[in-house]
Design a protein around this motif. Sequence first.
Motif, short mmCIF file in Angstrom:
data_model
loop_
_atom_site.label_atom_id
_atom_site.label_comp_id
_atom_site.label_asym_id
_atom_site.label_seq_id
_atom_site.Cartn_x
_atom_site.Cartn_y
_atom_site.Cartn_z
N MET A 1 0.84 -1.17 0.00
CA MET A 1 0.00 0.00 0.00
C MET A 1 0.88 1.24 0.00
SD MET A 1 -1.62 0.46 3.85
CE MET A 1 -1.73 -1.28 4.12
N GLN A 2 0.34 2.32 -0.49
CA GLN A 2 1.08 3.57 -0.54
C GLN A 2 0.79 4.39 0.71
OE1 GLN A 2 0.07 5.32 -4.30
NE2 GLN A 2 1.68 4.20 -5.35
N ILE A 3 1.50 5.50 0.88
CA ILE A 3 1.44 6.28 2.09
C ILE A 3 0.03 6.83 2.38
CG2 ILE A 3 2.16 8.46 1.05
CD1 ILE A 3 3.93 8.81 3.64
N GLY A 4 -0.71 7.19 1.35
CA GLY A 4 -2.07 7.70 1.54
C GLY A 4 -2.98 6.64 2.14
N ALA A 5 -2.87 5.42 1.64
CA ALA A 5 -3.69 4.32 2.16
C ALA A 5 -3.28 3.99 3.60
CB ALA A 5 -3.55 3.09 1.28
N LEU A 6 -1.98 4.02 3.88
CA LEU A 6 -1.52 3.78 5.25
C LEU A 6 -2.06 4.85 6.18
CD1 LEU A 6 0.21 2.18 7.26
CD2 LEU A 6 2.11 3.69 6.65
N GLY A 7 -2.03 6.08 5.73
CA GLY A 7 -2.55 7.18 6.54
C GLY A 7 -4.03 7.02 6.84
N GLN A 8 -4.81 6.66 5.83
CA GLN A 8 -6.25 6.46 6.05
C GLN A 8 -6.51 5.30 6.98
OE1 GLN A 8 -7.80 6.05 2.07
NE2 GLN A 8 -8.27 8.23 1.92
N THR A 9 -5.78 4.21 6.82
CA THR A 9 -5.99 3.02 7.63
C THR A 9 -5.60 3.26 9.08
OG1 THR A 9 -5.56 1.64 5.71
CG2 THR A 9 -5.43 0.57 7.85
N SER A 10 -4.49 3.99 9.29
CA SER A 10 -3.99 4.19 10.65
C SER A 10 -4.53 5.46 11.30
CB SER A 10 -2.45 4.24 10.64
OG SER A 10 -2.00 5.35 9.90
#
Length: 78
Positions: A1-10
């Motif tokens: 996953m890219q940083i945007g997806a990690l940010g949304q998930t976390s």
Amino acid sequence: MQIGALGQTSGVSPDTIRYDERMGLLSPPGRRANGYRVYGPAHLERPAFVCHCRDLDMPLADIQRLLHLLDHPMEGDV
């Protein structure tokens, strides 16, 4: 996953994730050929954990110590 997806998930902004990487709070992710960061399952919990520590007004050095103990439980005190 890219940083945007990690940010949304976390629940942590991409800028905070980048900062935490620079401070050594997060392990560096892999990179694609185009330079984009690639995060795996191991990166999912840590950004939220660090965010919670900040919410408790923990100093950066204390967060680093705590993360070191989580990563290396058999070493004891740092």
